[in-house]
Scaffold this active site. Structure first.
Site, PDB file in Angstrom:
ATOM      1  N   HIS A   1      50.234  41.218  34.189  1.00  0.00           N
ATOM      2  CA  HIS A   1      50.113  39.815  34.602  1.00  0.00           C
ATOM      3  C   HIS A   1      51.526  39.241  34.763  1.00  0.00           C
ATOM      4  O   HIS A   1      52.072  38.635  33.848  1.00  0.00           O
ATOM      5  CB  HIS A   1      49.298  39.026  33.568  1.00  0.00           C
ATOM      6  CG  HIS A   1      48.781  37.705  34.061  1.00  0.00           C
ATOM      7  ND1 HIS A   1      47.459  37.325  33.957  1.00  0.00           N
ATOM      8  CD2 HIS A   1      49.397  36.662  34.663  1.00  0.00           C
ATOM      9  CE1 HIS A   1      47.292  36.110  34.452  1.00  0.00           C
ATOM     10  NE2 HIS A   1      48.475  35.683  34.889  1.00  0.00           N
TER      11      HIS A   1
ATOM     12  N   GLN B   1      52.024  34.261  28.585  1.00  0.00           N
ATOM     13  CA  GLN B   1      51.809  32.816  28.507  1.00  0.00           C
ATOM     14  C   GLN B   1      51.358  32.336  27.134  1.00  0.00           C
ATOM     15  O   GLN B   1      51.445  31.151  26.839  1.00  0.00           O
ATOM     16  CB  GLN B   1      50.801  32.386  29.580  1.00  0.00           C
ATOM     17  CG  GLN B   1      51.368  32.520  30.990  1.00  0.00           C
ATOM     18  CD  GLN B   1      50.342  32.212  32.064  1.00  0.00           C
ATOM     19  OE1 GLN B   1      49.611  33.095  32.483  1.00  0.00           O
ATOM     20  NE2 GLN B   1      50.261  30.976  32.497  1.00  0.00           N
TER      21      GLN B   1
ATOM     22  N   ASN C   1      47.322  41.361  38.043  1.00  0.00           N
ATOM     23  CA  ASN C   1      46.916  39.981  38.315  1.00  0.00           C
ATOM     24  C   ASN C   1      47.660  39.435  39.530  1.00  0.00           C
ATOM     25  O   ASN C   1      48.898  39.424  39.552  1.00  0.00           O
ATOM     26  CB  ASN C   1      47.244  39.098  37.107  1.00  0.00           C
ATOM     27  CG  ASN C   1      46.794  37.662  37.312  1.00  0.00           C
ATOM     28  OD1 ASN C   1      45.606  37.377  37.245  1.00  0.00           O
ATOM     29  ND2 ASN C   1      47.725  36.762  37.588  1.00  0.00           N
ATOM     30  N   GLU C   2      46.928  39.001  40.510  1.00  0.00           N
ATOM     31  CA  GLU C   2      47.464  38.310  41.687  1.00  0.00           C
ATOM     32  C   GLU C   2      48.695  38.982  42.285  1.00  0.00           C
ATOM     33  O   GLU C   2      49.762  38.362  42.415  1.00  0.00           O
ATOM     34  CB  GLU C   2      47.768  36.849  41.331  1.00  0.00           C
ATOM     35  CG  GLU C   2      46.525  36.123  40.826  1.00  0.00           C
ATOM     36  CD  GLU C   2      46.727  34.629  40.611  1.00  0.00           C
ATOM     37  OE1 GLU C   2      47.880  34.173  40.611  1.00  0.00           O
ATOM     38  OE2 GLU C   2      45.716  33.932  40.439  1.00  0.00           O
TER      39      GLU C   2
HETATM   40  C1  BGC Z   1      47.756  32.740  37.207  1.00  0.00           C
HETATM   41  C2  BGC Z   1      48.007  32.144  35.848  1.00  0.00           C
HETATM   42  C3  BGC Z   1      48.408  30.679  35.975  1.00  0.00           C
HETATM   43  C4  BGC Z   1      47.274  29.947  36.645  1.00  0.00           C
HETATM   44  C5  BGC Z   1      47.457  28.449  36.762  1.00  0.00           C
HETATM   45  C6  BGC Z   1      47.026  31.814  38.148  1.00  0.00           C
HETATM   46  O1  BGC Z   1      47.542  31.952  39.407  1.00  0.00           O
HETATM   47  O2  BGC Z   1      47.115  33.981  37.091  1.00  0.00           O
HETATM   48  O3  BGC Z   1      48.972  32.916  35.198  1.00  0.00           O
HETATM   49  O4  BGC Z   1      48.752  30.108  34.770  1.00  0.00           O
HETATM   50  O5  BGC Z   1      47.104  30.457  37.937  1.00  0.00           O
HETATM   51  O6  BGC Z   1      48.474  28.091  37.624  1.00  0.00           O
END
Ligand code: BGC
Length: 408
Positions: A116, A22, A160-161
């Site tokens: 990520h 990002q 991440n997530e």
């Molecule tokens: C993610 C980010 C994203 C942010 C805002 C999160 O779910 O880890 O990559 O930019 O939310 O939407």
């Protein structure tokens, strides 16, 4: 009597977060770059140069030091570190070592995300998250990266997530690989991500004595009387989160990431934020909603922290993402203030919370939404890429330096 905490303990981490894709720019060997340019892609625009953090990290770290932040969460990029299967780039690892060293010079604790959302293209071609060797390949990447960088890392986040990657990439088709209705692919991807976290965490620990954990998206799911838990994407992800919570019991921390709540009534989903589909709509926000169309509800962080604490059996918590997309910076300050007060309330209940890391440091590439939503504490001029700290950036710095929330 409920104890009111008004300040954070010494050593509490306050700062901001970014991910590699990002902000770095030019991440052209990754599946997201491919996805941004693919025919029929839902992405509104490509990431391009992003924030050119790849070249500007020194200034960005120095700025955080000047602001007073004591932690920085950023990502290392698998597509750069292992550009072809089994070929590891010493030069790219040295690049990330320089970023880590920069953080240390400014007394900033680096919280490093190993994965990520993005994958190297070679792995995408083999089937990505659903490829049966995915966990083993992730383990090897973690092992190599931790061997090269581990001594400088403060905290390591494996993935991440991960809870949404199967559903959004294989069933909804809104992320790479862009499959629709591929339930079997989603099931395989989710199983592989669970195993990848388990193996990746062991690999990192074997190379470095650092705390390792997973970062989960935990919107506050609220059910009104008569509401029946259903099959919405958030609810399906929540079931996957339960499996990650089980694994997290063996971890050193759990990363909590929350933006809003989602409400469910007897007739199903209600209130703002459920519709993700219309990417190109005008980004209208009100006092009650954000640019993402979410409800402006920073209190969600309390629910998420309590859920993680209970579900993972008391593993220490890092708030690794909490934030708002808004063009109104005072609204951002109020959002952070409320979210941090929720954090203090959780700590007063005895929950071991060790950080508040805002998403995001910079206005950056918000995936399929492109550059329109502005989450950043620091604005980025899209023509010159110059940084423009907002009032909220200084406000958070004051909190970091004093350990206390000023009266608004
Ligand atoms: C993610 C980010 C994203 C942010 C805002 C999160 O779910 O880890 O990559 O930019 O939310 O939407």
């Amino acid at each position: 009597m409920r104890v009111q905490r008004t300040s954070f303990p010494d050593g509490f981490l306050v700062g901001a977060s970014v991910s590699a894709h990002q902000v770095e720019g030019g991440n052209s060997n990754s599946d997201w770059w491919w996805w941004e340019h693919a025919e029929g892609s839902p992405c509104l625009e490509p990431s391009g140069d992003a924030c050119d953090f790849y070249h500007r990290y020194r200034e960005d770290i120095a700025l955080q030091g000047d602001l007073g932040y004591n932690a920085f969460r950023f990502g290392i990029e698998w597509a750069r570190i292992e550009p072809a299967e089994g070929e590891f780039s010493r030069a790219e690892l040295a690049h990330y070592r320089r970023i880590l060293a920069g953080c240390r010079e400014h007394s900033i604790i680096p919280i490093v995300t190993f994965h990520h959302f993005t994958l190297p293209m070679w792995l995408h071609h083999k089937g990505g998250f659903a490829f049966d060797r995915f966990p083993e390949l992730f383990e090897r990447y973690c092992d190599r990266a931790a061997a090269a960088l581990g001594d400088l890392i403060g905290y390591a986040c494996t993935i991440n997530e991960p809870q949404g990657l199967g559903h959004s990439g294989y069933v909804l088709g809104i992320n790479p690989p862009g499959h629709r209705g591929d339930v079997e692919g989603s099931r395989r991807a989710t199983g592989n991500l669970l195993e990848a976290h388990r193996r990746g965490a062991v690999a990192i620990r074997s190379q470095a004595k650092i705390p390792v954990g997973i970062c989960l998206a935990l919107p506050d799911l609220q059910y009104e009387d008569g509401a029946q838990p259903g099959q919405s994407g958030f609810e399906l992800e929540s079931l996957v989160n339960d499996q990650f919570f089980e694994l997290a019991r063996d971890d050193d921390f759990i990363g909590v990431q929350t933006y809003t709540r989602f409400r469910f009534g007897p007739e199903g989903p209600r209130g703002a934020g459920h519709a993700w589909s219309d990417l190109s709509r005008e980004l209208t926000e009100t006092d009650d909603t954000t640019q993402m169309g979410y409800e402006n509800y920073p209190q969600a962080l309390g629910g998420a922290v309590r859920r993680a604490w209970k579900s993972a059996g008391g593993v220490p918590i890092l708030v690794t993402e909490s934030g708002i997309a808004t063009a109104m910076d005072e609204k951002r300050i109020r959002y952070i203030d409320t979210a941090m007060r929720e954090t203090l309330a959780c700590m007063a209940e005895g929950i071991d919370v060790r950080s508040y890391i805002y998403w995001s440091l910079l206005d950056n590439f918000e995936w399929a939404f492109g550059y329109r939503p502005t989450f950043g504490l620091i604005g980025v001029d899209r023509k010159t890429l110059a940084r423009r700290p907002k009032l909220s950036a200084y406000w958070l710095g004051q909190v970091a330096r004093t350990g206390a929330l000023p009266d608004l």
